[in-house]
Scaffold this active site. Structure first.
Site, PDB file in Angstrom:
ATOM      1  N   LYS A 165       0.850  -1.200   0.000  1.00 49.86           N
ATOM      2  CA  LYS A 165       0.000   0.000   0.000  1.00 49.86           C
ATOM      3  C   LYS A 165       0.884   1.249   0.000  1.00 49.86           C
ATOM      4  O   LYS A 165       0.652   2.186  -0.759  1.00 49.86           O
ATOM      5  CB  LYS A 165      -0.883   0.013   1.240  1.00 49.86           C
ATOM      6  CG  LYS A 165      -1.561   1.359   1.510  1.00 49.86           C
ATOM      7  CD  LYS A 165      -2.419   1.368   2.751  1.00 49.86           C
ATOM      8  CE  LYS A 165      -1.695   1.667   4.016  1.00 49.86           C
ATOM      9  NZ  LYS A 165      -1.377   3.068   4.288  1.00 49.86           N
ATOM     10  N   ASN A 166       1.927   1.256   0.844  1.00 49.52           N
ATOM     11  CA  ASN A 166       2.725   2.472   1.032  1.00 49.52           C
ATOM     12  C   ASN A 166       3.738   2.722  -0.074  1.00 49.52           C
ATOM     13  O   ASN A 166       4.479   3.703  -0.020  1.00 49.52           O
ATOM     14  CB  ASN A 166       3.385   2.456   2.409  1.00 49.52           C
ATOM     15  CG  ASN A 166       2.351   2.648   3.503  1.00 49.52           C
ATOM     16  OD1 ASN A 166       1.180   2.947   3.223  1.00 49.52           O
ATOM     17  ND2 ASN A 166       2.750   2.460   4.746  1.00 49.52           N
ATOM     18  N   CYS A 175      -4.501  12.672  12.926  1.00 47.18           N
ATOM     19  CA  CYS A 175      -5.248  11.416  12.826  1.00 47.18           C
ATOM     20  C   CYS A 175      -5.116  10.700  14.165  1.00 47.18           C
ATOM     21  O   CYS A 175      -4.519  11.228  15.104  1.00 47.18           O
ATOM     22  CB  CYS A 175      -4.705  10.555  11.683  1.00 47.18           C
ATOM     23  SG  CYS A 175      -3.096   9.888  12.074  1.00 47.18           S
ATOM     24  N   ARG A 232       0.703  14.654  13.197  1.00 47.28           N
ATOM     25  CA  ARG A 232       1.162  14.474  11.814  1.00 47.28           C
ATOM     26  C   ARG A 232       1.465  15.810  11.118  1.00 47.28           C
ATOM     27  O   ARG A 232       0.817  16.212  10.154  1.00 47.28           O
ATOM     28  CB  ARG A 232       0.134  13.693  11.001  1.00 47.28           C
ATOM     29  CG  ARG A 232      -0.381  12.408  11.621  1.00 47.28           C
ATOM     30  CD  ARG A 232       0.637  11.301  11.748  1.00 47.28           C
ATOM     31  NE  ARG A 232       1.077  10.750  10.500  1.00 47.28           N
ATOM     32  CZ  ARG A 232       0.451   9.758   9.850  1.00 47.28           C
ATOM     33  NH1 ARG A 232      -0.651   9.277  10.339  1.00 47.28           N
ATOM     34  NH2 ARG A 232       0.932   9.291   8.713  1.00 47.28           N
ATOM     35  N   ASP A 288       4.880   0.408  11.805  1.00 40.47           N
ATOM     36  CA  ASP A 288       3.624  -0.153  11.297  1.00 40.47           C
ATOM     37  C   ASP A 288       3.421  -1.601  11.710  1.00 40.47           C
ATOM     38  O   ASP A 288       2.370  -2.175  11.400  1.00 40.47           O
ATOM     39  CB  ASP A 288       3.579  -0.047   9.763  1.00 40.47           C
ATOM     40  CG  ASP A 288       3.429   1.400   9.327  1.00 40.47           C
ATOM     41  OD1 ASP A 288       3.609   1.688   8.136  1.00 40.47           O
ATOM     42  OD2 ASP A 288       3.167   2.255  10.199  1.00 40.47           O
ATOM     43  N   ARG A 297      -8.681  -0.432   4.459  1.00 40.28           N
ATOM     44  CA  ARG A 297      -7.794   0.582   3.881  1.00 40.28           C
ATOM     45  C   ARG A 297      -6.431  -0.032   3.548  1.00 40.28           C
ATOM     46  O   ARG A 297      -5.757   0.424   2.643  1.00 40.28           O
ATOM     47  CB  ARG A 297      -7.591   1.727   4.880  1.00 40.28           C
ATOM     48  CG  ARG A 297      -8.836   2.520   5.173  1.00 40.28           C
ATOM     49  CD  ARG A 297      -8.488   3.746   5.961  1.00 40.28           C
ATOM     50  NE  ARG A 297      -7.384   4.444   5.318  1.00 40.28           N
ATOM     51  CZ  ARG A 297      -6.686   5.423   5.900  1.00 40.28           C
ATOM     52  NH1 ARG A 297      -6.979   5.795   7.119  1.00 40.28           N
ATOM     53  NH2 ARG A 297      -5.704   6.016   5.266  1.00 40.28           N
TER      54      ARG A 297
HETATM   55  C1  EPZ Z   1       4.490   6.963   6.284  1.00 42.30           C
HETATM   56  O1  EPZ Z   1       3.763   8.000   6.912  1.00 42.30           O
HETATM   57  C2  EPZ Z   1       3.544   5.784   6.206  1.00 42.30           C
HETATM   58  N1  EPZ Z   1       2.396   6.116   5.382  1.00 42.30           N
HETATM   59  C3  EPZ Z   1       3.085   5.389   7.612  1.00 42.30           C
HETATM   60  O2  EPZ Z   1       2.240   4.247   7.499  1.00 42.30           O
HETATM   61  C4  EPZ Z   1       4.323   5.024   8.424  1.00 42.30           C
HETATM   62  O3  EPZ Z   1       3.928   4.697   9.744  1.00 42.30           O
HETATM   63  C5  EPZ Z   1       5.303   6.207   8.439  1.00 42.30           C
HETATM   64  O4  EPZ Z   1       5.624   6.585   7.076  1.00 42.30           O
HETATM   65  C6  EPZ Z   1       6.590   5.883   9.167  1.00 42.30           C
HETATM   66  O5  EPZ Z   1       7.214   4.787   8.541  1.00 42.30           O
HETATM   67  C7  EPZ Z   1       2.482   5.976   4.036  1.00 42.30           C
HETATM   68  O6  EPZ Z   1       3.513   5.598   3.496  1.00 42.30           O
HETATM   69  C8  EPZ Z   1       1.253   6.292   3.229  1.00 42.30           C
HETATM   70  P1  EPZ Z   1       6.696  10.195   8.445  1.00 42.30           P
HETATM   71  P2  EPZ Z   1       4.379   9.502   6.955  1.00 42.30           P
HETATM   72  O7  EPZ Z   1       6.642  11.495   7.744  1.00 42.30           O
HETATM   73  O8  EPZ Z   1       5.186   9.745   5.748  1.00 42.30           O
HETATM   74  C9  EPZ Z   1       7.080  13.431  11.895  1.00 42.30           C
HETATM   75  C10 EPZ Z   1       0.266   3.031   7.717  1.00 42.30           C
HETATM   76  O9  EPZ Z   1      -0.262   2.495   8.699  1.00 42.30           O
HETATM   77  N2  EPZ Z   1       6.974  14.455  10.836  1.00 42.30           N
HETATM   78  O10 EPZ Z   1       7.832   9.260   8.153  1.00 42.30           O
HETATM   79  O11 EPZ Z   1       3.269  10.425   7.276  1.00 42.30           O
HETATM   80  C11 EPZ Z   1       5.798  12.626  12.055  1.00 42.30           C
HETATM   81  O12 EPZ Z   1       4.884  13.319  12.894  1.00 42.30           O
HETATM   82  C12 EPZ Z   1       0.860   4.414   7.865  1.00 42.30           C
HETATM   83  O13 EPZ Z   1       0.390   2.500   6.583  1.00 42.30           O
HETATM   84  C13 EPZ Z   1       7.184  15.782  11.177  1.00 42.30           C
HETATM   85  O14 EPZ Z   1       7.447  16.125  12.345  1.00 42.30           O
HETATM   86  O15 EPZ Z   1       5.332   9.401   8.229  1.00 42.30           O
HETATM   87  C14 EPZ Z   1       6.295  11.363  12.678  1.00 42.30           C
HETATM   88  O16 EPZ Z   1       6.475  11.580  14.068  1.00 42.30           O
HETATM   89  C15 EPZ Z   1       0.684   4.975   9.259  1.00 42.30           C
HETATM   90  N3  EPZ Z   1       7.096  16.738  10.208  1.00 42.30           N
HETATM   91  C16 EPZ Z   1       7.666  11.156  12.026  1.00 42.30           C
HETATM   92  O17 EPZ Z   1       8.028  12.439  11.506  1.00 42.30           O
HETATM   93  C17 EPZ Z   1       6.811  16.413   8.910  1.00 42.30           C
HETATM   94  O18 EPZ Z   1       6.766  17.329   8.066  1.00 42.30           O
HETATM   95  C18 EPZ Z   1       7.681  10.163  10.887  1.00 42.30           C
HETATM   96  O19 EPZ Z   1       6.615  10.476  10.027  1.00 42.30           O
HETATM   97  C19 EPZ Z   1       6.605  15.052   8.579  1.00 42.30           C
HETATM   98  C20 EPZ Z   1       6.699  14.092   9.554  1.00 42.30           C
END
Ligand code: EPZ
Length: 429
Positions: free
Chosen positions: A22-23, A126, A131, A316, A408
């Site tokens: 999915k990701n 969420c 996020r 995840d 999803r």
């Molecule tokens: C991706 O989300 C995945 N989603 C998530 O999977 C996964 O848990 C996550 O990466 C971490 O591996 C998809 O690929 C669609 P991040 P993403 O930006 O990109 C902080 C699932 O269940 N952050 O790597 O949104 C954030 O708050 C989902 O399939 C900032 O502070 O995650 C988090 O604490 C859930 N500022 C950390 O970084 C930003 O601008 C990592 O988030 C962006 C992120």
């Protein structure tokens, strides 16, 4: 609203075909906005998020064609989708769509890179955290974009197009890395992205961009060198197998004490997870495209896990490994370092008899001899499947509400588990 009823106690035995990730599928579909030619994606999983994203992309003017019914084995390899964004007719991504699926916020980079202006709704928080998107905006700012936040929208402009530069992420972000990579692919000059996410899904998208004509060096490392090009062309790419689905079903097999072979997957992208499984006393045998998971009668050993960006233990799979540890012989500790609120499943697991105490970012899971079925509620995608895992080993019946969370991210979950002997049924009201 569908529900899933599980009667626990059956061992899982048999084979499960793993779907496309999915990701990876979501950002790969979004990459189609970067070119006016056709991007063909194979092994696309049949998921609610994919269907919703197709609608969002069509809102921007992308045409979508899907191959028709195929023979059974081919059909097991997901859908083939042909996406052609010949012309972007609408550069706005509205709140009512983005708020339903966070990853749709990722159209920001491609729309800005290709159309030099865009208006995308902020995705909002969420269940698992606030996020923020500050790293996405920092990256685009570094590439010369003018960014305003107004009325819950990001308004981004880049008159004359984006210009390559050096982007240093203070923390690893999968989405911000996707965004920076896609934007830089069409920027003028060179971009260096430091502390880039190294998740296999990010590499899969980078590999596809290269097939489309992008010039990207360092794929798989935390430093990417991207030489922008005038335009990208069409390509054909197959979505890599879903490592999170793989880990989820491996845990389900370990939880029930069964013997399950996961087909069409890759063990080399799950090292830290498989180490944890072996430490828990579960047998793991890997070939180049399958994993055999067995737990023959011996108990589960408690383990200590800390989620980290790839190649660390995946966040995840945190809820799922916690479900497994509810039956271990002792106390396990699980530390969640990526998201600030990813323990929503704890209360629901407790309804099944689990003994879990939270201390800040760490959960202490005291194994119990038995779980007992109950009514439980899903709160997010991975939390909902952790409840399925626990229910498979609980005595009696469990009813899982709000099954749309599962749909999803897990293709035909009840079919795949049912074929391995689980007593599981979807009830459509
Ligand atoms: C991706 O989300 C995945 N989603 C998530 O999977 C996964 O848990 C996550 O990466 C971490 O591996 C998809 O690929 C669609 P991040 P993403 O930006 O990109 C902080 C699932 O269940 N952050 O790597 O949104 C954030 O708050 C989902 O399939 C900032 O502070 O995650 C988090 O604490 C859930 N500022 C950390 O970084 C930003 O601008 C990592 O988030 C962006 C992120």
């Amino acid at each position: 609203m569908d529900r899933i009823r599980i009667r626990g106690g059956n061992k899982l035995n048999g084979t499960i075909q793993i779907s496309g990730a999915k990701n990876a599928a979501l950002p790969l579909m979004i990459a189609s906005l970067l070119t006016s030619e056709t991007l063909t994606l194979k092994n696309v999983p049949r998921l609610a998020d994919v269907t919703l994203l197709l609608r969002i992309l069509r809102n921007h003017g992308a045409d979508m064609k899907m191959d028709g019914k195929r023979t059974r084995t081919a059909a097991m390899n997901g859908e083939t989708v042909h996406l052609t964004a010949a012309e972007i007719v609408d550069t706005e991504a509205p709140y009512e769509l983005v708020s339903r699926m966070r990853a749709s916020f990722w159209v920001l980079g491609p729309l800005l890179a290709r159309c030099h202006e865009t208006r995308v709704s902020l995705p909002g928080g969420c269940a698992i955290g606030t996020r923020p998107v500050d790293l996405y905006l920092m990256a685009l700012d570094r590439l010369g974009a003018e960014i305003e936040l107004e009325g819950g929208y990001v308004i981004a402009r880049a008159k004359g197009g984006l210009v390559g530069d050096r982007i240093v992420f203070p923390k690893v972000s999968v989405g911000a890395t996707h965004t920076a990579m896609m934007a830089a692919a069409l920027a003028r000059g060179e971009t260096v992205i430091e502390n880039a996410a190294r998740e296999p899904e990010v590499c899969d998208v980078a590999d596809c961009l290269v097939k489309m004509g992008a010039q990207i060096e360092g794929i798989g490392s935390s430093t990417l060198h991207i030489q922008g090009v005038e335009r990208l062309h069409g390509a054909t790419h197959s979505v890599l197998p879903d490592r999170i689905e793989t880990g989820t079903y491996a845990i389900a097999a370990g939880m029930t004490g069964g013997d399950v072979t996961l087909c069409g997957t890759r063990a080399d992208q799950l090292d830290s997870f498989l180490d944890a499984m072996r430490e828990a006393g579960i047998s793991v045998e890997a070939t180049d495209d399958s994993l055999r998971i067995r737990r023959n009668g011996n108990g589960l050993r408690p383990i200590s896990v800390e989620t980290q960006p790839y190649p660390g233990f995946p966040t995840d799979l945190q809820a799922q490994i916690m479900a497994l540890m509810t039956k271990a012989d002792g106390v396990s500790t699980i530390r969640e370092t990526i998201f600030e609120n990813r323990f929503m499943h704890v209360q629901e697991l407790a309804r099944l008899g689990a003994e879990i105490s939270l201390h800040g970012d760490t959960a202490h899971v005291k194994g119990v001899p038995r779980l007992v079925g109950a009514q439980v509620m899903a709160t997010d995608l991975r939390a909902s499947v952790s409840l399925v895992i626990a229910a498979l080993a609980a005595e009696g019946e469990t009813m899982l509400n709000r099954v749309y969370h599962l749909d999803r991210g897990f293709e035909a979950l009840e079919v795949k588990l049912g074929r391995c002997g689980a007593d599981i049924e979807r009830i459509s009201d």
